[in-house]
Design a protein around this motif. Structure first.
Motif, short mmCIF file in Angstrom:
data_model
loop_
_atom_site.label_atom_id
_atom_site.label_comp_id
_atom_site.label_asym_id
_atom_site.label_seq_id
_atom_site.Cartn_x
_atom_site.Cartn_y
_atom_site.Cartn_z
N ALA A 73 -20.36 -5.12 27.63
CA ALA A 73 -20.51 -6.54 27.32
C ALA A 73 -20.06 -6.83 25.90
O ALA A 73 -19.37 -7.82 25.64
N GLY A 92 -12.90 -8.48 30.67
CA GLY A 92 -14.15 -8.15 31.34
C GLY A 92 -13.92 -7.47 32.67
O GLY A 92 -14.58 -6.47 33.01
N LEU A 98 -22.83 -8.27 30.96
CA LEU A 98 -24.15 -7.79 30.53
C LEU A 98 -25.08 -7.60 31.72
O LEU A 98 -25.97 -6.75 31.67
N ALA A 113 -18.41 -11.94 28.91
CA ALA A 113 -19.37 -10.96 28.40
C ALA A 113 -20.77 -11.15 28.97
O ALA A 113 -21.49 -10.18 29.22
#
Length: 210
Positions: A60, A26, A52, A48
């Motif tokens: 994401a 990420g 987002l 994730a």
């Protein structure tokens, strides 16, 4: 008599699983996309759900797949290295648990990582896919009903060892129970916010919560 070869294999798979799990996808993806340090926005998580909150659904999704994939690869890799036929199920479970610990406490980020939900689901799918399928369905159902990622994750990972009782081996039950406890520990702040009614919903920016 202690089987030193088996203990060595356990240690090797644990170390390899940890190092693979410690890769912070990420953080890497958001930095490559020019979005800066994901740890400075939203929940500060590298998973994730927080990615987002940048508004990049593609990143994401990529984070979700990569985080779950590293858990699955750690488990499947341990199984492949030990030989697919007759491999002790403890080896892939240990490698998978180590990958989740690596994601949650990565050495590269001074042991401050994510909460391990996607990685845990990847491990469960790779080691006992019927249990993983039920856990994923549970997550989807809870997320659709309540829109809280944390609540969906905790419900799915709490039920995973229950699902494993009739569908997998005792080592899976024990491993999934350990991962469930770890998830509760990592989500302790989320639990407090859920009880207070201030938890951020899926798709909601942290600043807009409450």
């Amino acid at each position: 008599m202690v089987d030193m070869a088996f203990l060595s294999a356990l240690g090797l798979t644990a170390v390899a699983g940890y190092l693979l799990g410690a890769v912070p996808f990420g953080l890497v993806l958001t930095r490559l996309a020019g979005l800066g340090d994901i740890r400075t926005i939203g929940s500060g998580n590298i998973g994730a759900t927080n990615v987002l909150r940048t508004g990049r659904k593609d990143l994401a999704l990529a984070t979700l797949l990569l985080d779950s994939g590293k858990g699955a690869i750690a488990a499947l890799g341990a199984r492949a290295l030990a030989g697919w036929d007759g491999v002790d199920p403890a080896l892939p479970v240990v490698a998978g648990v180590a990958a989740v610990i690596g994601h949650n406490y990565p050495v590269w980020l001074r042991f401050k990582g994510g909460k391990g939900v996607a990685t845990t689901l990847g491990v469960i799918l790779a080691t006992a896919w019927p249990v993983g399928a039920l856990a994923c369905l549970t997550w989807l159902a809870m997320a659709a009903a309540f829109r809280y990622s944390s609540l969906a994750a905790l419900t799915a990972l709490t039920l995973a060892p229950v699902y494993a009782v009739p569908l997998a081996a005792p080592v899976h039950v024990a491993g999934f129970a350990l991962l469930g406890l770890l998830a509760w520990w990592r989500h302790r702040d989320n639990v407090r916010r859920l009880r207070a009614g201030t938890e951020t919903k899926i798709g909601q920016k942290k600043a807009d919560a409450g």
